[in-house]
Design an enzyme around this catalytic site. Structure first.
Site, mmCIF file in Angstrom:
data_model
loop_
_atom_site.group_PDB
_atom_site.id
_atom_site.type_symbol
_atom_site.label_atom_id
_atom_site.label_comp_id
_atom_site.label_asym_id
_atom_site.label_seq_id
_atom_site.Cartn_x
_atom_site.Cartn_y
_atom_site.Cartn_z
ATOM 1 N N GLU A 111 -6.724 -7.574 -1.144
ATOM 2 C CA GLU A 111 -7.381 -7.621 0.165
ATOM 3 C C GLU A 111 -8.859 -7.307 -0.024
ATOM 4 O O GLU A 111 -9.228 -6.165 -0.272
ATOM 5 C CB GLU A 111 -6.743 -6.623 1.135
ATOM 6 C CG GLU A 111 -5.267 -6.868 1.385
ATOM 7 C CD GLU A 111 -4.646 -5.869 2.360
ATOM 8 O OE1 GLU A 111 -5.414 -5.151 3.042
ATOM 9 O OE2 GLU A 111 -3.405 -5.805 2.438
ATOM 10 N N GLU A 117 0.819 -1.206 0.000
ATOM 11 C CA GLU A 117 0.000 0.000 0.000
ATOM 12 C C GLU A 117 0.857 1.262 0.000
ATOM 13 O O GLU A 117 0.838 2.058 0.942
ATOM 14 C CB GLU A 117 -0.962 -0.012 1.189
ATOM 15 C CG GLU A 117 -1.930 -1.176 1.167
ATOM 16 C CD GLU A 117 -2.918 -1.173 2.326
ATOM 17 O OE1 GLU A 117 -4.018 -1.691 2.147
ATOM 18 O OE2 GLU A 117 -2.563 -0.655 3.402
#
EC number: 3.2.1.23
Length: 707
Positions: free
Chosen positions: A341, A176
Site C-alpha cells: 500500500e 496488517e
C-alpha cells in the site's frame, strides 16, 4: 501483452565458517525480477460492470497487479459451513482475460457477523476485559481455539479452490497483523498465556524468580492465578510480567501467521510467493519473515506526517522524509521488499485522521523513496476511493467520480520512470553504518518510561543526523544467534541504549570490535538482564570487557538544569537528556571528553577503548543530531558519497548497487527548488542522457543516476 516476471529462490543459503563449524543461513526466499507497479482493488465494492474497464485503465497506466479479497470472508462463506466461490471465480476470469496478475488475501482480518455473534469468545478485549464488538476490523484474538479452527478452514478452502489459478502470483496473509490493536486481553489469551509460561518456566518457582513476585506480595502458588495484564491502580503492572506478555503476543501472532502459510503452501503454485503487509508492534517481524513468509511487503503512508492533528511545521522530524526510517526498518527484515500500500491520496477515516491530498510530484517522490530503500514492487492504495464505509476519506488514485485526474496522470509518469530504472531491481542498498536494535529492548522500552524516553529520542536523532549529513544507514536487529560475519559489513555500529544485554550478544559485539569494528554505546547500557531485572554490577554490565569503563552514577538532566555539554577537543558538544558519569576501568583507555556543567563537571563523558583492530566509544549521554554528526565525523564515515555529489540538507541520497553499477537516488522533499552538484559525469536514467555539474531540482522532484 505485458509480462510481469517473478522469481522464487529455492533453498538458497549463505555459508561461512566459525571455527570448525559451517554456518548456513537461508537467504530471502523470493525476489521480484523486474520493478513493477500494482494497486489494491476491491471487486466486492463495485458493480461488476466496472471490473473490466477498471483493469484496462490500470494497464493503460502501468499497473499490472492487483491485490484482492483480504476483507471478503462473507463472499466465500456467507453462513457457517456454506461455501461459494462464484464471486471471485468470476473476477479472476476477467483478470485472466485481461492478463492482470493477482495477489490474493486471506480474509481473517475481518471475521463475518455470523461468526462473532455465534462465537463471542473470538473477540479481543480491552485491558478491563470489555470485549470489542463487531463493526470495525481486527477485533478478534489469535488464541481463541474456535477462531483458529474457522480461520484455518477458510484459508484451506480459499487456497485449495483458487491456488492453481494462472493469474494468481502471490498470497497475502490476513491484513496488517497487529495494526490498530497489538495487545490482547481475552479469556482465550489468558489461557494461552499460562501455557506459554508453563512451557518457558516449567515451574512456578522459576516464574516467580523471573518476575520478581516477592515485590508487593505477587507470589503465585497456582498457574490459574496468572492472567494477562489487567486493570490496576494507575494501570501500572509488573514490568517483568509485561515483558513476557509482549513476547507471548509475538509468539501468538507468529503461530497464527504460520498456520496460514503452512496451509497455503500445500495448495499454491510453487512459484507463487507468500507475504503479509506492514510491520506493527509486539511482533518479532524478523522471525515472522524467516518462519512464515517468502517476502515482506510494507504499507507506506508518508502523508501521516501532515495529519492535521499534528503540526506539519515541525521540520525537526523531517515530515514525510521520516518515512525513510520506517523503510530502513523494513529493509532490516527483508532487503528486497514490496510495498503493498503506497500512498496515492489524502488519508483519513470518518472517525479519525485528517490529511491533505498529496501535492503534484509527491506520489512520485514517495514511490521513489520506497524504491530507493529496497522496494522492487510498489502497489498503490487504492484504485478508487470508497463511496461507503469507514474509509470514505482514505483516497485512492481515482476519486468518487471515477474520472481521469492528475493522480492517475502521475501514476502513468511513474510507470515510465520505473521502466527507465528497471535495472535497479535486486540492487543492494549501501549503508555507511547501522543502528543496532533488538526486540528485548524494543519491548522493554514500551513498558519502562525511563527507557522509552531515551530510546525514542536517540533513535530519532540518529536518523535525523544521518539524513541531514547524507550518511545512509541501516538498522540491524541483534539476536543471540547473530554471527560476527553479519556485523562486519558495517564499519560502525551505534547501539544507543541496550539496557537488556545477553552474554551471546555481548560476545559477538566483542568479536566485532576485535575484528576492526567501531562500536558506539550510550547511556544505561547493560542495566538489565533478559527478565528486565536491574543487575547488581557496574554498568555497562556485560559490555564492560569491551568498553573497559565503569558508570559511577547517573541522572536525567532535570528541567531546572541548563543543557549539559561535554568538551571534546575544545568543542562544546551536547550530551542529551540523560547522563552517565563514566570512569576508566582498564587498559588502552582514553578519555576523549568531559562534562562541562552540573555537579559532575570535569568528569568523563566519552571514553575510547582500543581492542585489537577496532575500538569502542562509550558515550555517557543520549544522542542528538549534533553529537551524532560528530561521531560520524570522528569515525570517518560521514557523507560517503561527497566525492560524487553535493546536496543541500533538504535532499536525501540513497545508493543501490548491483554488478558494479551504482544507482544514485536523489529525492527533494522540499516545496522549493534545490540545487545539487554532480562532481563526475553520470547517466540520468530518466532521460538516458549524461549529466554533470549543477542541476536544479523542481519541488518534490527526484532523480536516479547511474555510475
Amino acid at each position: 501483452m505485458v509480462t510481469i516476471r517473478y522469481r522464487r529462490v529455492q533453498e538458497t543459503f549463505v555459508m561461512h565458517k566459525k571455527g570448525d563449524v559451517i554456518i548456513m543461513r537461508a537467504e530471502q526466499n523470493f525476489k521480484w525480477e523486474k520493478l513493477s507497479l500494482g494497486t489494491c482493488y476491491y471487486p466486492e465494492h463495485w458493480d461488476k460492470s466496472l471490473w473490466r474497464d477498471d483493469l484496462r485503465r490500470m494497464k493503460e497506466n502501468g499497473i499490472f497487479t492487483v491485490r484482492i479479497a483480504e476483507f471478503a470472508w462473507n463472499k466465500i462463506e456467507p453462513a457457517e459451513g456454506e461455501f461459494t466461490y462464484e464471486f471471485f471465480d468470476e473476477f479472476l476470469d476477467v483478470a485472466e482475460e485481461e492478463q492482470m496478475k493477482v495477489i490474493f488475501g486471506t480474509p481473517t482480518a475481518t471475521p463475518p457477523v455470523w461468526l462473532t455473534e455465534k462465537y463471542p469468545e473470538v473477540l479481543n478485549c480491552r485491558l478491563d476485559g470489555t470485549p470489542f464488538y463487531h463493526g470495525m476490523r481486527r477485533h478478534y484474538n489469535y488464541n481463541s481455539p474456535i477462531y483458529q479452527e474457522l480461520s484455518a478452514r477458510i484459508v484451506k478452502k480459499v487456497a485449495k479452490h483458487y491456488g492453481k489459478r494462472p493469474c494468481i502470483v502471490g498470497w497475502q496473509i490476513d491484513n496488517e497483523l497487529n495494526c490498530e490493536v497489538d495487545e490482547f486481553y481475552s479469556v482465550s489469551d489468558t489461557l494461552a498465556f499460562r501455557e506459554f509460561l508453563k512451557k518457558k518456566y516449567k515451574t512456578l518457582d522459576a516464574l516467580n524468580e523471573a518476575w520478581g513476585t516477592i515485590v508487593w506480595n505477587q507470589t503465585y502458588t497456582n498457574w490459574k492465578e496468572i492472567y494477562v495484564p489487567r486493570t490496576t491502580v494507575h494501570d501500572s503492572t509488573n514490568p517483568h510480567q509485561v515483558l513476557d506478555y509482549y513476547r507471548f503476543i509475538s509468539d501468538s501472532t507468529l503461530r497464527f501467521c504460520k498456520m496460514q502459510s503452512d496451509i497455503i503452501r500445500k495448495y499454491k503454485k510453487p512459484e507463487d510467493f507468500i507475504t503479509t503487509n506492514g510491520i506493527f508492534g509486539n511482533v518479532d517481524n524478523h522471525k515472522m519473515e524467516d518462519e512464515c513468509l517468502d517476502v515482506l511487503t510494507y504499507d507506506s503512508y508518508p502523508n501521516f506526517a501532515y495529519c492535521l492533528i499534528e503540526d506539519p511545521k515541525h521540520s525537526d522530524d523531517l515530515n514525510d522524509r521520516k518515512w525513510s526510517k520506517n523503510l530502513t526498518e523494513v529493509r532490516s527484515i527483508c532487503p528486497h521488499f514490496g510495498i503493498m500500500e503506497q500512498q496515492s491520496g489524502a488519508n483519513g477515516w470518518n472517525t479519525r485522521m485528517e490529511a491533505p491530498a498529496p501535492k503534484p510530484g509527491q506520489m512520485t517522490l514517495w514511490t521513489m523513496q520506497s524504491i530507493a530503500h529496497g522496494a522492487d514492487y510498489v502497489s498503490f492504495f487504492r484504485w478508487r476511493t470508497a463511496t461507503v464505509g469507514t474509509e470514505i476519506y482514505w483516497h485512492g488514485i481515482l476519486d468518487y467520480d471515477n474520472r481521469y485526474n492528475r493522480k492517475l496522470a502521475e501514476v502513468n509518469r511513474i510507470w515510465h520512470r520505473v521502466e527507465a530504472i528497471e535495472n535497479v531491481t535486486g540492487a543492494e542498498y549501501k549503508a555507511a553504518f547501522a543502528l543496532v536494535k533488538d526486540y528485548d529492548n524494543v519491548w522493554d522500552a514500551q513498558l519502562d518510561v525511563w527507557h522509552e524516553r531515551l530510546m525514542k529520542k536517540s533513535e530519532k536523532e540518529i536518523f535525523v543526523a544521518a539524513q541531514l549529513s547524507h550518511t545512509p544507514m541501516d538498522v540491524f536487529y541483534l539476536k543471540d544467534s547473530t554471527e560476527v560475519e553479519e556485523l562486519k559489513k558495517y564499519p560502525v555500529l551505534i547501539y544507543p541504549h541496550p539496557l537488556i544485554l545477553t552474554k551471546k550478544r555481548a560476545k559477538v559485539l566483542n568479536e566485532y570490535v576485535k575484528a576492526g569494528g567501531k562500536l558506539i554505546i550510550g547511556a544505561r547500557t547493560g542495566q538489565k538482564d533478559k527478565h528486565g531485572h536491574c543487575v547488581m554490577e557496574p554498568m555497562p554490565g556485560l559490555l564492560t570487557n569491551v568498553s573497559h569503563t565503569d558508570v559511577k552514577e547517573f541522572t536525567f538532566v532535570g528541567p531546572a538544569d541548563d543543557p549539559v555539554s561535554m568538551d571534546w577537543n575544545g568543542k562544546e558538544i551536547e550530551t542529551g537528556i540523560f547522563n552517565d558519569i563514566l570512569a576508566a576501568a582498564g587498559e588502552n583507555v582514553e578519555v576523549l571528553a568531559k562534562y562541562t556543567s552540573n555537579y559532575y563537571a570535569g568528569r568523563p563523558a566519552l571514553i575510547r577503548t582500543n581492542t585489537h583492530q577496532g575500538y569502542t566509544l562509550h558515550f555517557g549521554g543520549t544522542f542528538t543530531r549534533q553529537n551524532v554528526t560528530e561521531f560520524l565525523t570522528y569515525t570517518g564515515i560521514i557523507d560517503p558519497w561527497k566525492e560524487l555529489i553535493e546536496l543541500p540538507a533538504d535532499c536525501e541520497i540513497a545508493v543501490r548497487e548491483k554488478n558494479d553499477a551504482k544507482y544514485i537516488f536523489v529525492l527533494n522533499y522540499s516545496s522549493e527548488k534545490q540545487d545539487i552538484t554532480l562532481k563526475t559525469r553520470m547517466i540520468d536514467l530518466y532521460t538516458t542522457s549524461y549529466s554533470e555539474g549543477m542541476i536544479t531540482l523542481e519541488p518534490y522532484e527526484t532523480k536516479v543516476y547511474q555510475m
